[in-house]
Design a protein around this motif. Structure first.
Motif, PDB file in Angstrom:
ATOM      1  N   THR A   1      33.164  27.343  21.586  1.00  0.00           N
ATOM      2  CA  THR A   1      33.872  26.919  20.279  1.00  0.00           C
ATOM      3  C   THR A   1      33.379  28.046  19.697  1.00  0.00           C
ATOM      4  O   THR A   1      31.953  28.454  19.705  1.00  0.00           O
ATOM      5  N   LEU A   2      34.796  29.269  19.284  1.00  0.00           N
ATOM      6  CA  LEU A   2      34.061  29.731  18.450  1.00  0.00           C
ATOM      7  C   LEU A   2      34.650  29.332  16.826  1.00  0.00           C
ATOM      8  O   LEU A   2      35.703  28.541  16.755  1.00  0.00           O
ATOM      9  N   VAL A   3      33.626  29.438  15.815  1.00  0.00           N
ATOM     10  CA  VAL A   3      33.678  29.457  14.260  1.00  0.00           C
ATOM     11  C   VAL A   3      33.813  30.092  13.225  1.00  0.00           C
ATOM     12  O   VAL A   3      32.829  31.742  13.529  1.00  0.00           O
ATOM     13  N   GLY A   4      34.826  30.277  12.891  1.00  0.00           N
ATOM     14  CA  GLY A   4      35.138  32.186  11.581  1.00  0.00           C
ATOM     15  C   GLY A   4      35.751  31.337  10.264  1.00  0.00           C
ATOM     16  O   GLY A   4      36.290  31.008  10.360  1.00  0.00           O
ATOM     17  N   HIS A   5      35.254  32.345   9.647  1.00  0.00           N
ATOM     18  CA  HIS A   5      35.365  32.186   8.316  1.00  0.00           C
ATOM     19  C   HIS A   5      35.553  33.867   7.558  1.00  0.00           C
ATOM     20  O   HIS A   5      35.162  34.717   8.051  1.00  0.00           O
ATOM     21  N   ASP A   6      36.857  33.941   6.722  1.00  0.00           N
ATOM     22  CA  ASP A   6      37.127  35.576   6.121  1.00  0.00           C
ATOM     23  C   ASP A   6      37.158  36.374   7.457  1.00  0.00           C
ATOM     24  O   ASP A   6      37.872  36.250   8.213  1.00  0.00           O
ATOM     25  N   TRP A   7      36.352  37.440   7.101  1.00  0.00           N
ATOM     26  CA  TRP A   7      36.534  38.420   7.994  1.00  0.00           C
ATOM     27  C   TRP A   7      35.934  37.764   9.824  1.00  0.00           C
ATOM     28  O   TRP A   7      36.569  38.611  10.761  1.00  0.00           O
ATOM     29  N   GLY A   8      34.570  36.844   9.446  1.00  0.00           N
ATOM     30  CA  GLY A   8      35.030  36.072  11.131  1.00  0.00           C
ATOM     31  C   GLY A   8      35.385  35.818  11.345  1.00  0.00           C
ATOM     32  O   GLY A   8      35.957  35.277  12.731  1.00  0.00           O
ATOM     33  N   GLY A   9      36.914  34.790  10.976  1.00  0.00           N
ATOM     34  CA  GLY A   9      37.540  34.188  11.088  1.00  0.00           C
ATOM     35  C   GLY A   9      39.038  35.430  11.298  1.00  0.00           C
ATOM     36  O   GLY A   9      39.541  34.762  12.556  1.00  0.00           O
ATOM     37  N   ALA A  10      38.976  36.645  11.153  1.00  0.00           N
ATOM     38  CA  ALA A  10      39.586  37.092  11.989  1.00  0.00           C
ATOM     39  C   ALA A  10      38.980  38.120  12.880  1.00  0.00           C
ATOM     40  O   ALA A  10      40.375  38.124  13.690  1.00  0.00           O
ATOM     41  N   ILE A  11      38.031  37.823  13.351  1.00  0.00           N
ATOM     42  CA  ILE A  11      37.616  38.559  14.972  1.00  0.00           C
ATOM     43  C   ILE A  11      37.792  37.279  15.328  1.00  0.00           C
ATOM     44  O   ILE A  11      38.236  37.199  16.620  1.00  0.00           O
ATOM     45  N   ALA A  12      37.472  35.961  15.348  1.00  0.00           N
ATOM     46  CA  ALA A  12      37.675  34.978  16.281  1.00  0.00           C
ATOM     47  C   ALA A  12      39.149  34.836  15.794  1.00  0.00           C
ATOM     48  O   ALA A  12      39.634  33.982  17.399  1.00  0.00           O
ATOM     49  N   TRP A  13      39.725  34.688  15.655  1.00  0.00           N
ATOM     50  CA  TRP A  13      41.177  34.828  16.002  1.00  0.00           C
ATOM     51  C   TRP A  13      41.870  36.211  17.193  1.00  0.00           C
ATOM     52  O   TRP A  13      42.093  35.912  18.188  1.00  0.00           O
ATOM     53  N   MET A  14      41.646  37.280  16.909  1.00  0.00           N
ATOM     54  CA  MET A  14      40.986  38.290  18.365  1.00  0.00           C
ATOM     55  C   MET A  14      40.488  38.058  19.040  1.00  0.00           C
ATOM     56  O   MET A  14      41.555  37.845  20.192  1.00  0.00           O
ATOM     57  N   ALA A  15      39.346  37.559  19.381  1.00  0.00           N
ATOM     58  CA  ALA A  15      38.450  37.265  19.800  1.00  0.00           C
ATOM     59  C   ALA A  15      39.400  35.731  20.849  1.00  0.00           C
ATOM     60  O   ALA A  15      39.613  36.415  22.374  1.00  0.00           O
ATOM     61  N   ALA A  16      40.084  34.858  20.021  1.00  0.00           N
ATOM     62  CA  ALA A  16      40.758  34.031  20.550  1.00  0.00           C
ATOM     63  C   ALA A  16      41.823  33.969  21.703  1.00  0.00           C
ATOM     64  O   ALA A  16      42.542  33.925  22.926  1.00  0.00           O
TER      65      ALA A  16
ATOM     66  N   ILE B   1      36.744  31.243  25.549  1.00  0.00           N
ATOM     67  CA  ILE B   1      36.725  30.864  23.883  1.00  0.00           C
ATOM     68  C   ILE B   1      37.841  29.324  24.105  1.00  0.00           C
ATOM     69  O   ILE B   1      38.925  29.306  24.557  1.00  0.00           O
ATOM     70  N   LYS B   2      36.917  28.590  24.314  1.00  0.00           N
ATOM     71  CA  LYS B   2      37.195  27.456  24.630  1.00  0.00           C
ATOM     72  C   LYS B   2      37.989  26.366  23.795  1.00  0.00           C
ATOM     73  O   LYS B   2      39.045  25.492  23.498  1.00  0.00           O
ATOM     74  N   ARG B   3      37.369  26.811  22.617  1.00  0.00           N
ATOM     75  CA  ARG B   3      38.087  26.193  21.515  1.00  0.00           C
ATOM     76  C   ARG B   3      37.780  27.302  20.050  1.00  0.00           C
ATOM     77  O   ARG B   3      36.517  27.632  20.618  1.00  0.00           O
ATOM     78  N   LEU B   4      38.670  27.048  18.657  1.00  0.00           N
ATOM     79  CA  LEU B   4      38.666  26.926  17.805  1.00  0.00           C
ATOM     80  C   LEU B   4      38.430  26.992  16.757  1.00  0.00           C
ATOM     81  O   LEU B   4      39.783  25.821  16.344  1.00  0.00           O
ATOM     82  N   ILE B   5      38.343  27.464  15.242  1.00  0.00           N
ATOM     83  CA  ILE B   5      38.063  26.266  14.462  1.00  0.00           C
ATOM     84  C   ILE B   5      37.664  27.886  12.937  1.00  0.00           C
ATOM     85  O   ILE B   5      37.073  28.536  13.744  1.00  0.00           O
ATOM     86  N   ILE B   6      38.994  27.885  12.410  1.00  0.00           N
ATOM     87  CA  ILE B   6      39.290  29.556  11.032  1.00  0.00           C
ATOM     88  C   ILE B   6      39.285  28.729  10.071  1.00  0.00           C
ATOM     89  O   ILE B   6      39.518  27.553   9.973  1.00  0.00           O
ATOM     90  N   LEU B   7      38.457  29.259   9.598  1.00  0.00           N
ATOM     91  CA  LEU B   7      37.846  28.574   8.332  1.00  0.00           C
ATOM     92  C   LEU B   7      38.894  29.661   6.711  1.00  0.00           C
ATOM     93  O   LEU B   7      37.332  31.207   6.921  1.00  0.00           O
ATOM     94  N   ASN B   8      39.635  29.796   6.053  1.00  0.00           N
ATOM     95  CA  ASN B   8      39.862  30.560   5.096  1.00  0.00           C
ATOM     96  C   ASN B   8      39.891  32.128   5.336  1.00  0.00           C
ATOM     97  O   ASN B   8      39.160  32.745   5.286  1.00  0.00           O
TER      98      ASN B   8
END
Length: 295
Positions: A96-111, A118-125
């Motif tokens: 499971t991948l969780v990302g906030h701010d720039w970490g979220g940008a990386i999480a969207w791209m990785a997913a 990446i099995k599940r995705l959690i994005i914060l702002n």
């Protein structure tokens, strides 16, 4: 206090990584954004560690992790590669991948690029890449709110970000976006991280390396062709948590129709951009409930 492990990766960087929980439990990676570190997740790590194997790196350029010189070392594919290399190092296949701010940008791209990992995705702002770029052309309010990116891309600001300049940056660029303010030990931790040699340049290089086009408020900029073409959907179950008092990333970023078929949105009305630690109980509760429902 979470203990950090120093891990050297084949991508050429060494990252400080907070690791908690039993490796036999489902793995969950937490990616922080600008201008933070694994401390973004200081409230979530111990809670999630009850039934997850929690991995929260200080990403390249941040805190005391490696800060390679050159903007080219901060294009989004580099932190995505770091993430996968870190998972490989720990013997983790999918997670499971969780990302906030720039970490979220990386999480969207990785997913989007590595759905098999990446099995599940959690994005914060953190905005979806297509929705964000589209809003910078089509939504005047978001375009205006994003002009700070152009300032951050100006390398001329770096030399002033020491001593009193760092204090000014803290007060004007960071603290004013924090609901409820920030001081004491938390402020001291940030100043300690930002005061590392090359830290401010490395953090700002994430903005400089991004291909996102930020037109000036009245500019009639040429529209990227890909904006009006089909965009691949995110295939993972996705939870988007949004602090609605975010003045940098406006609610237009939640227009995710068609881009995220399996989507849950949780709005935290009294949370701002830094919602993981501004409203930690609400965030952790939403995450745990959603994770249990999507086990």
């Amino acid at each position: 206090m979470t203990e950090l492990q120093r891990i050297a990766l084949p991508t050429g960087v060494e990252l400080d990584v907070a690791i908690a929980g039993d490796p036999a439990n489902p793995p969950i990676f937490l990616l922080h954004g600008f201008p933070e570190s694994h401390r973004t997740w200081r409230h979530q790590i111990p809670e999630l560690a009850h039934d997850h194997y929690v991995i929260a790196p200080d990403q390249r350029g941040f805190a005391r992790s490696s800060k390679p010189e050159g903007v080219e070392n901060y294009t989004p594919d580099k932190p995505v590669a770091d993430l996968l290399a870190l998972a490989d190092h720990l013997g983790i296949g999918h997670f499971t991948l969780v990302g906030h701010d720039w970490g979220g940008a990386i999480a969207w791209m990785a997913a989007l690029q590595h759905p098999q990992r990446i099995k599940r995705l959690i994005i914060l702002n953190a905005p979806h890449p297509k929705v964000f770029q589209k809003s910078l052309f089509d939504d005047p309010a978001q375009r205006k709110a994003s002009q700070y990116i152009t300032r951050f891309r100006d390398t001329g600001i770096d030399k002033g970000l020491i001593g009193a300049g760092l204090e000014r940056f803290f007060a004007s660029t960071f603290a004013q976006h924090v609901v409820g303010g920030i001081a004491g030990a938390d402020k001291a931790a940030y100043m300690g991280e930002w005061g590392q040699a090359g830290a401010m340049t490395a953090m700002l290089n994430w903005y400089r390396a991004s291909s996102i086009v930020v037109p000036a408020p009245d500019e009639d900029a040429e529209r990227p062709v890909w904006l009006d073409a089909p965009f691949p959907p995110v295939t993972q179950p996705t939870l988007v948590i949004w602090g609605m008092k975010d003045f940098a990333l406006l609610p237009v970023q939640l227009k995710l129709d068609g881009l995220v078929p399996d989507l849950t949105i949780a709005r935290i009305e009294d949370g701002g951009h830094f919602v993981p630690w501004e409203k930690p109980e609400a965030v952790t509760s939403v995450m745990r409930e959603w994770l249990a429902a999507h086990a």
